[in-house]
Design an enzyme around this catalytic site. Structure first.
Site, PDB file in Angstrom:
ATOM      1  N   ARG A 190     -16.472 -22.677 -22.270  1.00  0.00           N
ATOM      2  CA  ARG A 190     -17.615 -22.388 -21.401  1.00  0.00           C
ATOM      3  C   ARG A 190     -17.926 -23.525 -20.434  1.00  0.00           C
ATOM      4  NH1 ARG A 190     -20.491 -18.065 -23.127  1.00  0.00           N
ATOM      5  NH2 ARG A 190     -22.172 -18.674 -21.746  1.00  0.00           N
TER       6      ARG A 190
ATOM      7  N   CYS B 257     -22.489 -23.365 -19.589  1.00  0.00           N
ATOM      8  CA  CYS B 257     -22.290 -24.420 -20.568  1.00  0.00           C
ATOM      9  C   CYS B 257     -22.302 -23.741 -21.923  1.00  0.00           C
ATOM     10  CB  CYS B 257     -23.425 -25.417 -20.503  1.00  0.00           C
ATOM     11  SG  CYS B 257     -23.676 -26.064 -18.843  1.00  0.00           S
TER      12      CYS B 257
ATOM     13  N   LYS C 170      -3.997 -14.165 -11.328  1.00  0.00           N
ATOM     14  CA  LYS C 170      -3.562 -14.887 -12.534  1.00  0.00           C
ATOM     15  C   LYS C 170      -2.815 -16.150 -12.127  1.00  0.00           C
ATOM     16  CE  LYS C 170      -5.568 -13.648 -14.990  1.00  0.00           C
ATOM     17  NZ  LYS C 170      -6.538 -12.605 -14.861  1.00  0.00           N
TER      18      LYS C 170
ATOM     19  N   HIS D  62       1.483  -6.351   9.157  1.00  0.00           N
ATOM     20  CA  HIS D  62       0.336  -6.554  10.052  1.00  0.00           C
ATOM     21  C   HIS D  62      -0.116  -8.002  10.089  1.00  0.00           C
ATOM     22  CE1 HIS D  62      -0.035  -2.232  10.734  1.00  0.00           C
ATOM     23  NE2 HIS D  62       0.402  -2.143   9.481  1.00  0.00           N
TER      24      HIS D  62
ATOM     25  N   ASN E 185     -28.280 -24.225 -20.865  1.00  0.00           N
ATOM     26  CA  ASN E 185     -27.247 -23.527 -20.109  1.00  0.00           C
ATOM     27  C   ASN E 185     -27.948 -22.675 -19.067  1.00  0.00           C
ATOM     28  OD1 ASN E 185     -25.120 -21.967 -19.165  1.00  0.00           O
ATOM     29  ND2 ASN E 185     -25.135 -20.588 -20.916  1.00  0.00           N
ATOM     30  N   GLY E 186     -27.675 -22.922 -17.806  1.00  0.00           N
ATOM     31  CA  GLY E 186     -28.314 -22.130 -16.744  1.00  0.00           C
ATOM     32  C   GLY E 186     -28.672 -23.029 -15.582  1.00  0.00           C
TER      33      GLY E 186
ATOM     34  N   GLU F 104      -5.171 -18.888 -10.375  1.00  0.00           N
ATOM     35  CA  GLU F 104      -6.233 -19.530 -11.160  1.00  0.00           C
ATOM     36  C   GLU F 104      -5.706 -20.507 -12.219  1.00  0.00           C
ATOM     37  OE1 GLU F 104      -8.837 -17.114 -13.656  1.00  0.00           O
ATOM     38  OE2 GLU F 104      -7.255 -15.637 -13.905  1.00  0.00           O
TER      39      GLU F 104
ATOM     40  N   GLU G 122      -4.170  -8.557  -9.083  1.00  0.00           N
ATOM     41  CA  GLU G 122      -4.420  -9.225 -10.359  1.00  0.00           C
ATOM     42  C   GLU G 122      -3.298 -10.209 -10.686  1.00  0.00           C
ATOM     43  OE1 GLU G 122      -6.814  -9.715 -12.187  1.00  0.00           O
ATOM     44  OE2 GLU G 122      -6.020 -10.226 -14.155  1.00  0.00           O
TER      45      GLU G 122
ATOM     46  N   TRP H 169     -20.787 -27.718 -18.033  1.00  0.00           N
ATOM     47  CA  TRP H 169     -20.095 -27.356 -16.785  1.00  0.00           C
ATOM     48  C   TRP H 169     -21.126 -27.627 -15.701  1.00  0.00           C
ATOM     49  CZ3 TRP H 169     -20.415 -23.854 -12.692  1.00  0.00           C
ATOM     50  CH2 TRP H 169     -19.219 -23.596 -12.006  1.00  0.00           C
TER      51      TRP H 169
ATOM     52  N   LYS I 248     -15.442 -19.544 -18.068  1.00  0.00           N
ATOM     53  CA  LYS I 248     -15.158 -18.210 -18.598  1.00  0.00           C
ATOM     54  C   LYS I 248     -16.177 -17.179 -18.119  1.00  0.00           C
ATOM     55  CE  LYS I 248     -13.011 -15.148 -21.067  1.00  0.00           C
ATOM     56  NZ  LYS I 248     -11.787 -14.625 -20.449  1.00  0.00           N
TER      57      LYS I 248
END
Ligand code: AGP
Length: 602
Positions: free
Chosen positions: A27, A2, A481, A500, A100-101, A484, A477, A74, A597
């Protein structure tokens, strides 16, 4: 995950707080809340929605008072709703706080507090903290003491901003395993999860460490240890980020701005590390037992680092996802080990936990970090900064390419010290590395054509990204990208793996993005492309060979380069492709659903 912002001074607190919240929205963005205080009365407003929505709906800018704290959430415990939004209060309504946590033992604490007669409103773990302070205050009478005693009962991570009506001249801020930084102004003070939140007002900052708390008035600040209440001497640091650097500079999204900043920040990363990389390389050159730990995009940088270390310094590092490292390598890390942790934020919980384990085992820890003064830099024995400036978009872009630049410099320097490569070849490689920012500038000119390509691809449901050797991390990567931010299913894999199993998924029109620079596996790569093409795949290739152009449906021409330098330029078109696909599909690439983030919980 958060965002917290606090203010005390002579300005209207709500205005400073709302601006800060907008800059912290990356955040967490499911709900928003603010508490201000005036004449011993708390004003609390909070609700579900983005900062703009809640500001408008609840008239946050009309709140009175010159001190207060705010929060953008969040959710971890309790669904996003108005009641679970922060601030949370105690029964008396005199204590309000933002958090936050995650409080791991909140259920036991809550049960005990309920037995003692406390009434809870929300489902959050945070509310427990307010009631716990209230409870301790009954026997202590002194707020600071009660705060300390309450917080020492918590297990978990917490960054807190606390307002208490009976102490009208101050705010309290606490840090344990979640970021918190003080902003030191003239006649006013700030605190936030991240510097851009108050950068408009001051660039003088004090980073709190774990288990520290700060008491802040408009003219003073002091930091103390939570366990003892003893004062800690802290250094005021000057941050050289301008506000403009932390804002969008006219781009529609932070992500696009950050992609376009890559030439500049790559130059900064290369120049900023010219000297320090040799010092660090000398300190680590003797280690043979090397682990590289990281998560997400930083993990892909770690994989590139592995190839660079192998090819140049003839060292074979073990690259491990930090969340696995702690459990798999606990008995194998020792004082003969070097652990390199790569993390842009310096606050990723899994990476920090891996670093702490490494330290406990006596290993040497090197951090490659973007955020100055972040937790990772305080755990590490050695730090290399990526100098990418603040990255606000959730999708890592410029922090990734600068991580790659730093890793390349480090591998070159190690090879020089260990004499594992021909000197001229290393000089040439270094010279070419210095040319990469200019080449990336050229690649960015493809933006329009990549938008057109994205228009053709926007209805596709599955993408495959393939590469070989040092191209594999680029494939991984590129796929990350895309998934997400566009929410399109994408798989990154080594081209050799196709046959395979995954080849069964290839049918008419499925896009296969082939990362195919010239190099020792190029011919094999061409065969893999042909195999996919024969099953109807739509081939989008990146490379510099005419043969590649011929077999591709879309050819993205890249500069001719030593294979070891290709990960930096080759990821740029893939970042842009993912960005355009996200926007064309109506998504906000800066705030992908379900993601934050910095992932500050394990
Ligand atoms: C990638 O776009 C994501 N933002 C994510 O994978 C990120 O790289 C990961 O969470 C690690 O973050 P860090 O570099 O701050 O440790």
């Amino acid at each position: 995950m958060c965002g917290i912002i606090g203010y005390i001074g002579e300005r209207k607190a709500c205005e400073v707080i709302v601006k800060g919240l907008k800059r912290l929205e990356y955040r967490g963005y499911d709900s928003v809340g603010v508490v201000t205080e005036e004449k011993g009365k708390l004003y609390v407003k909070k609700g579900v929605g983005s900062v703009d929505e809640v500001v408008e709906k609840l008239k946050l800018l009309e709140m009175p008072g010159k001190r207060g704290v705010g929060h953008t959430r969040w959710a971890t415990h309790g669904v996003p709703n108005d009641i679970n939004a922060h601030p949370q209060r105690d029964c008396t309504g005199k204590i309000a706080l933002v958090h936050n946590g995650i409080i791991e033992n909140f259920a036991e604490l809550k049960e005990e507090l309920i037995r003692k007669g406390h009434r809870f409103e929300s489902d959050t773990d945070t509310e427990v903290i307010a009631h716990l302070i209230e409870e301790e205050l009954k026997s202590s009478g002194n707020f600071e003491d009660a705060l300390r005693r309450a917080l020492l009962k918590l297990k978990g991570s917490f960054a807190l901003g606390v307002v208490y009506t009976e102490e009208p001249d101050r705010l309290y801020f606490v840090r344990n395993e979640s970021p918190l930084v003080l902003g030191i102004g003239k006649g006013e003070m700030f605190a936030a999860s991240d510097v851009p939140a108050f950068l408009e007002y001051t660039n003088k900052v004090v980073f709190l460490d774990d288990m520290e708390y700060a008491i802040v008035t408009k003219n003073s600040w002091v930091v103390k240890r939570l366990e003892t209440g003893e004062k800690v001497e802290k250094e005021i640091r000057t941050i050289d980020w301008t506000l403009e650097m932390a804002e969008k500079s006219g781009f529609p999204h932070f992500m696009l701005k950050e992609i376009f900043e890559q030439p500049r920040v790559l130059r900064d990363a290369i120049h900023g590390n010219a000297k320090v990389v040799s010092e660090v390389a000398r300190e680590i050159a003797d280690y043979d037992k090397i682990f590289i730990v990281a998560m997400g995009t930083s993990y892909h940088a770690a994989l590139v680092g592995k190839y660079l270390f192998q090819r140049l310094a003839k060292k074979v590092p073990i690259v491990e996802d930090a969340s696995e490292f702690r459990y798999e390598f606990e008995d194998l890390v020792d004082e003969n080990s070097l652990v390199i942790a790569i993390t842009q934020s310096g606050e990723t919980a899994d990476t920090l936990a891996a670093m702490k384990l490494a330290k406990r085992k006596g290993a040497k820890v090197l951090a490659i970090v973007n955020v100055v003064g972040s937790m990772a830099t305080r755990i590490a024995d050695l730090t290399l900064y990526t100098h990418a400036g603040p990255e606000i978009g959730v999708a890592a872009t410029k922090t990734y390419t600068t991580q790659l630049a730093v890793l390349t410099m480090l591998a070159i320097e190690l090879a020089r010290i260990l004499k594992t490569e021909n000197r001229e070849r290393l000089d040439e490689l270094e010279e070419d590395l210095r040319k990469l920012p200019g080449l990336v500038e050229e690649i960015l000119k493809m933006n329009e054509s990549l938008l057109e390509l994205a228009k053709d691809l926007k209805e596709k449901r599955d993408f495959f990204y393939i590469g070989r050797g040092i191209g594999v991390p680029t494939a991984l990567e590129g796929a990350l990208k895309l998934k997400e931010i566009s929410y399109i299913h994408a798989e990154g894999l080594s081209a050799g793996e196709l046959k395979h199993g995954p080849l069964a998924l290839i049918e008419e029109g499925v896009p296969v993005v082939a990362v195919a620079p010239n190099g020792k596996t190029f011919d094999k790569m061409l065969s893999n492309i042909e195999e996919a093409k024969a099953r109807g795949a739509y081939i989008i290739s990146l490379g510099s060979s005419e043969r590649l152009r011929e077999v591709s449906d879309v050819f993205i021409e890249m500069p001719k380069l030593n294979e070891l330098l290709t990960p930096i330029p080759y990821i740029v078109p893939l970042q842009l492709l993912a960005y355009h696909l996200a926007v064309l599909r109506g998504n906000n690439p800066d705030k992908p659903r379900n993601l934050a983030k910095s992932v500050t919980v394990e």
